[in-house]
Design an enzyme around this catalytic site. Structure first.
Site, mmCIF file in Angstrom:
data_model
loop_
_atom_site.group_PDB
_atom_site.id
_atom_site.type_symbol
_atom_site.label_atom_id
_atom_site.label_comp_id
_atom_site.label_asym_id
_atom_site.label_seq_id
_atom_site.Cartn_x
_atom_site.Cartn_y
_atom_site.Cartn_z
ATOM 1 N N GLU A 146 25.776 62.075 49.379
ATOM 2 C CA GLU A 146 26.343 63.599 49.051
ATOM 3 C C GLU A 146 25.424 64.030 50.446
ATOM 4 O OE1 GLU A 146 23.875 65.106 45.896
ATOM 5 O OE2 GLU A 146 25.862 64.219 44.328
ATOM 6 N N GLU A 297 29.758 60.454 40.136
ATOM 7 C CA GLU A 297 28.218 60.619 39.398
ATOM 8 C C GLU A 297 28.206 62.506 38.201
ATOM 9 O OE1 GLU A 297 24.627 62.300 41.874
ATOM 10 O OE2 GLU A 297 24.903 60.147 43.244
HETATM 11 C C1 GAL Z 1 22.958 64.271 43.306
HETATM 12 C C2 GAL Z 1 22.423 63.250 43.467
HETATM 13 C C3 GAL Z 1 21.567 62.382 42.791
HETATM 14 C C4 GAL Z 1 20.726 62.153 42.273
HETATM 15 C C5 GAL Z 1 21.313 63.334 40.657
HETATM 16 C C6 GAL Z 1 20.792 64.497 40.185
HETATM 17 O O1 GAL Z 1 23.249 64.965 43.471
HETATM 18 O O2 GAL Z 1 22.879 62.716 44.087
HETATM 19 O O3 GAL Z 1 20.787 60.935 44.412
HETATM 20 O O4 GAL Z 1 20.068 63.480 42.644
HETATM 21 O O5 GAL Z 1 21.858 64.677 41.970
HETATM 22 O O6 GAL Z 1 21.264 65.076 39.644
#
Ligand code: GAL
Length: 668
Positions: A146, A297
């Site tokens: 990210e 994710e």
């Molecule tokens: C994303 C990030 C992850 C974790 C996640 C939590 O933005 O890539 O490492 O922090 O959010 O929601």
């Protein structure tokens, strides 16, 4: 990557002991997790002391996972340089817009344009690619994590030097820059590139050109960093490369993904924002057309950190998200994270398993996703999403213009989501394309909120119209130049020349006192607006209230075999939504848009196709209320092999169905 659907989780074996890792692998197998993403924050484990790199822990884990049927997306660990990099080196760190120097202790603390950072990042990337790049378990790479998720543009000294070089390459001479930016305003005139400030604190606002160009400069630099990592990896590995991005970081995704192999994104949208989730799927499908994207994710239930948390997803929603993602062109659907963190700043975040190794609150939903994945996999790999008749342009560069010039708080992504929802709610299948997206095969093109329309875009849109397409332009499209100044020949520049209109005024319409009427609907008008007098075009929408009564806010002009439709203002409120819907409906009809359904709001239909032309519909209820859609002809329900008759089909809450239609021309 194999022709299959991936169901995955982000895994941090470096944080756990051997016993826990063994349990985790067993549990993954029971759950149906067939891919993990590892390594993105593990730099201190990979290189505990500067120059002492040891990757055996990771190569062993990757092999062990592979032996257990679990493949790996391997990440470069560059968002978290270890303490040996940061300690005593403020010059290597990120500096924010307020001039605050970032410290060690979180992530993204280093400036990615710092030369020493680049050197160290290249070394660890190369070591990782060399050691792991050909392991059979490594099916893909993710660069970093990210980019720019917590930080925006950096204001450090390294960035300052590179900013000057970037400007020089762009403008050639300082005179050219002064001329294009109009720098005698407030005595900002510069004698050399070295004098040009970064957009750090000033008593009032910075110059629009300086702000927007700085955003562009930094987004170009982060893309160059990505390219550099990708080139290193490609020397040692054939696995495709991606990055996990979103629609709200300070990056230009079109540029960032230019040299990457596939798109992936992260989203934590709650069910109430399901359109935002769908928009993401469409954006990432459109970014790398023909190559499946990944949801890299998402939460099994809710996102949380030390300071906040979201609400848990209702039971059933996760499976709808997953089926929608796969149907809309996704290949991977992955959770952040596998096992809840026991330490750090994200302790309360949902995961597949709890810290103590038990199924989490979302676990049953994860099992439902897995059952669905297995069920739909054969048909998903045998079909592809159908190209829509409608293309909507989505641009991070447009977002940069709005960040520089937000007026009363314009949020590009939110406004785009509202407009996008109009298409979803009308059952209109749509592709969302970047500015450079190929327009061939489309019937309707919609370009809202694009302040600067490049010559290239304009030429392509013009050819599209001449060949018979309908182009809806606006609101807020065309009023700014490449350098974020205002046109001096006419309000909307070259666009206006062939749209058959003369723009009389541009000004912020007050939605409390302004209104307009078109296609039998009247609604308040708001946002920065352009008011037209037809000059060849036909007025289709008139202003009924406000300071410019009787003038046009909607015009239509025939060009070649097609039409250009200028929408000068944003219809607002509930009536505004109806008016926008009426406009879109009217032009979708006249453009002959055929890829559409009458599905009720809250349920989606994704048309897909086999290579031989046979079409299927994936129907998913997303809102938990169920819905209906009319099948135009009889088909077969591929999940239970029953006949699905033509006519109204009911979908239960969070249900999904796959209807397979007879081939055109084949008897039913
Ligand atoms: C994303 C990030 C992850 C974790 C996640 C939590 O933005 O890539 O490492 O922090 O959010 O929601």
């Amino acid at each position: 990557m194999a022709d299959k659907l991936y169901h995955g989780a982000c895994f941090y074996p470096e944080l756990w002991d051997e016993n826990t890792i063994a349990q985790d692998i067993e549990r993954m197998k029971q759950t149906g997790i067939n891919v993990v993403r590892i390594g993105e924050f593990a730099w201190s484990k990979m290189e505990p002391e500067e120059g002492k790199i040891d990757l055996r822990f990771f190569t062993q884990i990757i092999n062990r996972l592979y032996e257990n049927g679990i493949e790996t997306v391997l990440c470069t660990p560059t968002p978290t340089p270890p303490i040996w990099f940061s300690h005593g080196h403020p010059e290597r760190m990120h500096v924010d817009q307020a001039g605050r120097l970032m410290n060690h202790g979180s992530r993204q603390h280093a400036c990615t344009n710092n030369a020493y950072f680049r050197q160290k990042a290249a070394i660890i990337t190369e070591a990782l690619a060399k050691e792991a790049g050909r392991l059979p378990g490594v099916i893909a790479w993710q660069l970093d994590n990210e980019f720019k998720c917590h930080i925006a543009e950096c204001m450090c000294a390294s960035c300052k030097d590179q900013w000057h070089q970037w400007l020089e390459a762009r403008y050639g001479t300082i005179d050219q820059l002064n001329e294009e930016w109009g720098t005698h305003i407030w005595s900002e005139y510069y004698h050399s590139f070295e004098q040009i400030p970064q957009p750090v604190a000033t008593p009032f606002l910075h110059h629009s050109s300086l702000q927007t160009m700085y955003r562009l400069f930094e987004s170009e630099k982060i893309a160059q960093f990505a390219n550099e990592q990708a080139e290193i990896i490609r020397r040692y590995s054939d696995a495709p490369i991606t990055h996990n991005s979103t629609l709200f970081f300070s990056v230009d995704n079109e540029r960032l993904f230019e040299n990457l192999d596939f798109a992936s994104f992260d989203t934590y949208a709650p069910q109430a924002k399901m359109e935002s989730y769908l928009l993401n799927c469409d954006v990432w499908r459109g970014l790398k057309k023909n190559t499946p994207y990944w949801v890299m994710e998402t939460s099994t239930s809710y996102a949380a950190s030390l300071e906040s948390y979201a609400n848990p997803h209702p039971n059933g929603y996760l499976r709808s998200e997953a089926v929608a993602a796969y149907a809309l062109g996704g290949q991977g659907f992955c959770y952040w994270l596998w096992r809840q963190q026991r330490s750090g700043s994200e302790l309360p975040h949902s995961a597949v398993l709890s810290t103590w190794g038990e199924p989490s609150v979302g676990y049953e939903n994860v099992l439902q996703v897995e059952a669905a994945r297995k069920e739909i996999e054969p048909i998903m790999v045998a079909t592809k999403p159908v190209q829509a008749d409608i293309a909507i342009t989505y641009s991070d560069r447009a977002r940069m213009f709005h960040l520089t010039e937000p007026h009363n708080g314009i949020e590009y992504k939110d406004l785009m989501t509202d407009l996008y929802k109009v298409f979803v709610n009308q059952g209109l299948h749509r592709d969302v394309l970047p500015e450079g997206g190929d327009l061939s095969g489309y019937k309707l093109l919609f370009t809202p909120l694009l302040p600067y329309v490049s010559d290239d875009y304009l030429e392509r849109a013009k050819s599209f119209v001449e060949a018979g397409g309908i182009w809806i332009v606006g609101p807020m499209t065309g009023g700014r130049t490449k350098n974020h100044t205002i046109h001096t020949d006419r309000a909307l520049g070259r666009l206006e020349e062939w749209a058959g209109v003369k723009t009389l005024f541009t000004f912020p319409m007050d939605e409390h006192t302004s209104a307009g009427q078109a296609f039998g609907k009247e609604a308040p008008l708001g946002l920065w607006s352009a008011v037209f007098e037809p000059a060849g075009a036909e007025a289709r929408g008139f202003i009924t209230k406000g300071v410019t009564p009787d003038k046009a806010f909607l015009t239509e002009h025939s060009v070649g075999k097609g039409k250009v439709v200028m929408l000068g203002s944003m219809p607002s409120g509930e009536e505004g939504k109806e008016l926008v819907a009426a406009i879109i409906h009217h032009y979708a009809e006249s453009a002959g848009v055929g890829v559409k359904t009458d599905v009720t709001a809250g349920t989606i239909v994704v048309p897909r196709q086999r290579e031989d032309g046979q079409s299927i519909w994936v129907i998913v209820n997303m809102d938990g209320h169920g819905g209906t859609v009319t099948l135009p002809k009889a088909g077969r329900d591929s999940l239970n092999e029953e006949l699905a008759e033509a006519g109204k089909l009911t979908i239960q809450p969070y249900e999904y169905k796959i209807i397979q239609f007879e081939k055109e021309g084949a008897s039913e």
